[in-house]
Write a protein that holds these residues in place. Structure first.
Motif, PDB file in Angstrom:
ATOM      1  N   GLU A 144       0.856  -1.183   0.000  1.00  0.00           N
ATOM      2  CA  GLU A 144       0.000   0.000   0.000  1.00  0.00           C
ATOM      3  C   GLU A 144       0.895   1.237   0.000  1.00  0.00           C
ATOM      4  O   GLU A 144       1.839   1.330   0.784  1.00  0.00           O
ATOM      5  N   GLN A 166       3.829   6.244  -6.643  1.00  0.00           N
ATOM      6  CA  GLN A 166       2.504   6.842  -6.722  1.00  0.00           C
ATOM      7  C   GLN A 166       1.434   5.782  -6.524  1.00  0.00           C
ATOM      8  O   GLN A 166       1.658   4.610  -6.808  1.00  0.00           O
ATOM      9  N   LYS A 167       0.303   6.244  -6.036  1.00  0.00           N
ATOM     10  CA  LYS A 167      -0.834   5.321  -5.904  1.00  0.00           C
ATOM     11  C   LYS A 167      -1.230   4.848  -7.291  1.00  0.00           C
ATOM     12  O   LYS A 167      -1.169   5.599  -8.249  1.00  0.00           O
ATOM     13  N   THR A 168      -1.599   3.594  -7.365  1.00  0.00           N
ATOM     14  CA  THR A 168      -2.037   3.024  -8.632  1.00  0.00           C
ATOM     15  C   THR A 168      -3.543   2.823  -8.598  1.00  0.00           C
ATOM     16  O   THR A 168      -4.175   2.969  -7.551  1.00  0.00           O
ATOM     17  N   SER A 169      -4.098   2.490  -9.737  1.00  0.00           N
ATOM     18  CA  SER A 169      -5.549   2.269  -9.789  1.00  0.00           C
ATOM     19  C   SER A 169      -5.946   1.009  -9.021  1.00  0.00           C
ATOM     20  O   SER A 169      -7.063   0.889  -8.549  1.00  0.00           O
ATOM     21  N   SER A 170      -5.003   0.073  -8.898  1.00  0.00           N
ATOM     22  CA  SER A 170      -5.306  -1.118  -8.108  1.00  0.00           C
ATOM     23  C   SER A 170      -5.056  -0.822  -6.630  1.00  0.00           C
ATOM     24  O   SER A 170      -4.518   0.213  -6.266  1.00  0.00           O
ATOM     25  N   GLU A 171      -5.440  -1.737  -5.808  1.00  0.00           N
ATOM     26  CA  GLU A 171      -5.325  -1.541  -4.368  1.00  0.00           C
ATOM     27  C   GLU A 171      -3.868  -1.520  -3.904  1.00  0.00           C
ATOM     28  O   GLU A 171      -3.495  -0.735  -3.044  1.00  0.00           O
ATOM     29  N   HIS A 213       0.411  -1.464  -4.819  1.00  0.00           N
ATOM     30  CA  HIS A 213       1.466  -1.115  -5.774  1.00  0.00           C
ATOM     31  C   HIS A 213       2.331  -2.356  -5.994  1.00  0.00           C
ATOM     32  O   HIS A 213       2.615  -3.095  -5.050  1.00  0.00           O
TER      33      HIS A 213
END
Length: 179
Positions: free
Chosen positions: A97, A106-111, A113
């Motif tokens: 996370e 960076q945050k990804t579209s999935s829960e 990384h």
């Protein structure tokens, strides 16, 4: 405020700092130099400016560091990569996370990384290229380098170097206690 030939204007703002900035090779931005400790052994603010002898030692320490940076950077990379493996790899080398989003993570579209696959000192060094506002030069040829660490935005990473050798790596404000 007073002036020094090498460091330029020196002001007392949370310690004595140069107004001149210095480029540290291998890192991304110019930094000021903090001259001496900010606090004394009783945790009171240091109000007495460095004397000529202390400034000469600080100048010699910084110049020696800059003249030997090509060798020192290898020690920095190896020591900080060891620190990463000991303290962070268990988190970043599996799906994780994103707690500290930044330009590198960076945050990804999935829960979660995907793992970062940091398996060399060179790959790791890419996450620690930005020195905080200043490098601190202390007595006895000691430098403290605080870095904005893309893998831990809360604690950062700090390197203590003595006579051009890495002595300790830790979080910000953790290495200056040991000199």
């Amino acid at each position: 405020m007073f002036r020094h030939d090498y460091f330029g204007e020196i002001k007392n703002m949370h310690g004595f700092k140069s107004e001149s900035v210095f480029k540290i090779p291998y890192f991304e931005k110019y930094v000021k130099i903090k001259l001496g400790a900010e606090y004394d052994e009783d945790y009171g603010r240091v109000e007495v400016p460095p004397n000529e002898e202390q400034l000469a030692e600080a100048e010699e320490t910084l110049k020696d560091f800059l003249n030997n940076i090509d060798t020192i950077i290898l020690d920095i990379q190896e020591s900080t990569f060891d620190y990463y493996k000991k303290n962070y790899s268990h988190y970043y080398e599996k799906p994780f996370e994103v707690l500290f989003p930044n330009s590198k993570v960076q945050k990804t579209s999935s829960e979660l990384h995907p793992p970062l696959n940091i398996d060399t000192k060179e790959k790791h060094f890419e996450f620690m290229k930005e020195i905080c506002e200043c490098i601190q030069v202390l007595k006895n040829k000691i430098l403290i380098i605080p870095i904005h660490y893309a893998l831990d935005g809360e604690h950062g990473i700090e390197i203590q170097i003595k006579t051009n050798k890495v002595v300790i790596v830790g979080g910000i404000a953790q290495t200056s206690e040991i000199y």
